[in-house]
Design a protein around this motif. Structure first.
Motif, short mmCIF file in Angstrom:
data_model
loop_
_atom_site.label_atom_id
_atom_site.label_comp_id
_atom_site.label_asym_id
_atom_site.label_seq_id
_atom_site.Cartn_x
_atom_site.Cartn_y
_atom_site.Cartn_z
N UNK A 1 16.00 -32.71 6.38
CA UNK A 1 16.12 -34.12 5.99
C UNK A 1 17.25 -34.30 4.99
N UNK A 2 17.44 -33.28 4.11
CA UNK A 2 18.48 -33.40 3.10
C UNK A 2 19.87 -33.34 3.71
N UNK A 3 20.03 -32.71 4.89
CA UNK A 3 21.34 -32.60 5.54
C UNK A 3 21.56 -33.74 6.53
N UNK A 4 20.49 -34.25 7.17
CA UNK A 4 20.63 -35.24 8.23
C UNK A 4 21.23 -36.55 7.72
N UNK A 5 20.80 -37.01 6.55
CA UNK A 5 21.30 -38.29 6.04
C UNK A 5 22.80 -38.27 5.78
N UNK A 6 23.33 -37.25 5.04
CA UNK A 6 24.79 -37.20 4.87
C UNK A 6 25.54 -37.04 6.18
N UNK A 7 24.94 -36.28 7.14
CA UNK A 7 25.60 -36.07 8.42
C UNK A 7 25.71 -37.39 9.19
N UNK A 8 24.63 -38.19 9.17
CA UNK A 8 24.67 -39.47 9.85
C UNK A 8 25.70 -40.41 9.22
N UNK A 10 28.41 -39.42 7.67
CA UNK A 10 29.72 -38.92 8.03
C UNK A 10 30.10 -39.34 9.45
N UNK A 11 29.12 -39.25 10.39
CA UNK A 11 29.39 -39.64 11.77
C UNK A 11 29.71 -41.13 11.85
N UNK A 12 28.94 -41.96 11.13
CA UNK A 12 29.21 -43.40 11.14
C UNK A 12 30.58 -43.71 10.56
N UNK A 13 30.94 -43.04 9.46
CA UNK A 13 32.25 -43.25 8.84
C UNK A 13 33.37 -42.85 9.80
N UNK A 14 33.21 -41.70 10.48
CA UNK A 14 34.24 -41.24 11.42
C UNK A 14 34.38 -42.22 12.58
N UNK A 15 33.26 -42.75 13.08
CA UNK A 15 33.33 -43.69 14.19
C UNK A 15 34.06 -44.97 13.80
N UNK A 16 33.72 -45.50 12.61
CA UNK A 16 34.40 -46.72 12.14
C UNK A 16 35.89 -46.47 11.93
#
Length: 343
Positions: A1-8, A10-16
Motif C-alpha cells: 500500500x505504501x508503494x502503490x499510492x506514489x506509483x499511481x 507517478x503514472x497519472x503525472x506521466x500520462x498528463x
C-alpha cells in the motif's frame, strides 16, 4: 500500500505530461492526423523543408512529408492532403514564400484538365509545378532602389514584390506606381545629393592634401592613448586619492564653517569701522614718517629711550579760587630746540 499510492501518482503525472506534450507538438509542430499522400516534382525546392504547409487558397490542408531526388535531375516532394479534399489530375503545385525569413509552402490550385481525380500517391508532373522565386537574383536587381529606403520600407516593398510576382498581392501596376513614386522622389533630391557628393569630394581632397599631418596626428594620438594605458594604475590611484581629498576637504569645511562665518561677520564689522574713520587713518598714516624719525633719534643711544624734560606746565583748579596756572619750566638746552621736532 505504501508503494502503490506514489506509483499511481507517478503514472497519472506521466500520462498528463505525455498528453500535454502531444498537444504542444500538434500546435507548434503543425502535425496532421493523416490524409491522402501525393507526389510532385519540381526543378528546385531550395528552402522547402519537411513539415512545411500545403495550402489551397491560403488555407492549410496538409504538410510536406518527404523530399528526395528523382532521376538524378529533379526534386520529388511527397506531401499529404486532408482526405476530404480530393485533387484532380489537372492540379498545379507552386512553391511560394511564406515570409521574408525564407520559409516556404506548397500552394495547390486547380488547372485545366478532364476533371478526373488524382489517385492516392499520384504524381504531379514538372509541367504542372512551379519552383520558388530566386530572391537573390530578384533583390540584386532592386539593390540600387533599396539603398535609398529605410529597413522598414525595404521589408515592405520586398514583400510586396514577392506577392506581386507570386500573384498574391496588388497588381504589377500598383508596384510600378510605387517604384515610380520613389524614383521621382530621388530625382527631386538630385540637387541635394549632388551638393553632398561635392562636399564629400572637398573633404576627401583636404584630407588627401594633409595626409602626412593626419598620419602624424594619429600616431601621436596612439602614443598618447598608449601612455594613458600604461599609466592606468597610477591614474586610477590618483582618482581614488582625489576622491579621498575631496571628502576630507568637505569634512574640514563642514567643521570650520561656523568659525569662518563668525570671522567673516567680524571682518565685515572691522571693514565698516575702518571705512567710517578713513579720514583719521589717512591723517595718521601721513604723520607716521615724522613720528618714526623722532623715535629713531630718541633711541639712537642704545636699545632704550632717553627722555629729557624740556617744558613743564600745569593747571590746578582750587575750590573757591577757580583754575590757577603756576609758572612753568622751560629748559634752554639745545636738545630742546623745537626745530628738531623732539620735545
Amino acid at each position: 500500500m505504501s508503494i502503490r499510492a506514489p506509483l499511481l501518482k507517478l503514472i497519472a503525472f506521466a500520462a498528463v505530461t505525455v498528453l500535454l506534450t502531444a498537444m504542444l507538438a500538434q500546435t507548434f509542430g503543425s502535425f496532421t492526423g493523416g490524409g491522402t499522400s501525393y507526389r510532385a516534382r519540381f526543378t528546385d525546392v531550395t528552402g522547402l523543408l519537411e513539415g512545411d504547409d500545403v495550402r489551397i487558397a491560403g488555407v492549410r490542408v496538409g504538410q510536406v512529408e518527404d523530399i528526395r531526388v528523382a532521376d538524378n535531375t529533379v526534386a520529388e516532394v511527397e506531401f499529404t492532403v486532408d482526405g476530404d479534399i480530393p485533387l484532380g489530375t489537372g492540379v498545379r503545385a507552386k512553391v511560394r514564400y511564406r515570409n521574408l525569413v525564407g520559409q516556404r509552402y506548397i500552394a495547390l490550385s486547380e488547372g485545366p484538365g478532364d476533371g478526373r481525380p488524382l489517385p492516392p500517391d499520384g504524381l504531379i508532373p514538372l509541367a504542372q509545378t512551379t519552383p520558388a522565386l530566386d530572391l537573390t537574383v530578384l533583390f540584386n536587381g532592386f539593390r540600387p532602389l533599396f539603398t535609398a529606403l529605410t529597413p522598414e520600407d525595404v521589408n515592405k516593398l520586398a514583400y510586396e514584390i514577392i506577392q506581386v510576382l507570386q500573384g498574391e498581392g496588388p497588381t504589377v501596376t500598383s508596384l510600378l506606381r510605387r517604384t515610380a513614386s520613389l524614383t521621382n522622389t530621388l530625382a527631386d533630391r538630385d540637387e541635394v545629393i549632388g551638393r553632398v557628393v561635392t562636399n564629400l569630394n572637398g573633404v576627401l581632397s583636404t584630407l588627401a592634401d594633409r595626409d602626412e599631418s593626419l598620419d602624424t596626428t594619429i600616431s601621436q594620438l596612439q602614443s598618447f592613448v598608449s601612455g594613458l594605458s600604461a599609466d592606468r594604475a597610477a591614474i586610477g590611484e590618483a582618482v581614488a586619492n582625489l576622491g579621498e581629498l575631496t571628502g576630507a576637504t568637505a569634512d574640514l569645511l563642514h567643521d570650520a564653517r561656523p568659525a569662518i562665518q563668525s570671522d567673516v561677520a567680524a571682518l565685515e564689522q572691522v571693514a565698516g569701522t575702518l571705512n567710517e574713520n578713513s579720514a583719521v587713518i589717512d591723517r595718521t598714516l601721513g604723520t607716521l614718517p615724522g613720528r618714526y624719525e623722532s623715535l629713531t633719534r630718541a633711541a639712537s643711544y642704545g636699545s632704550w629711550f632717553n627722555f629729557f624734560l624740556c617744558d613743564f606746565d600745569g593747571r590746578v583748579t582750587l575750590p573757591g579760587a577757580g583754575a590757577v596756572t603756576p609758572a612753568g619750566v622751560n629748559s634752554p638746552a639745545a636738545r630742546c630746540d623745537t626745530s628738531g621736532g623732539a620735545r
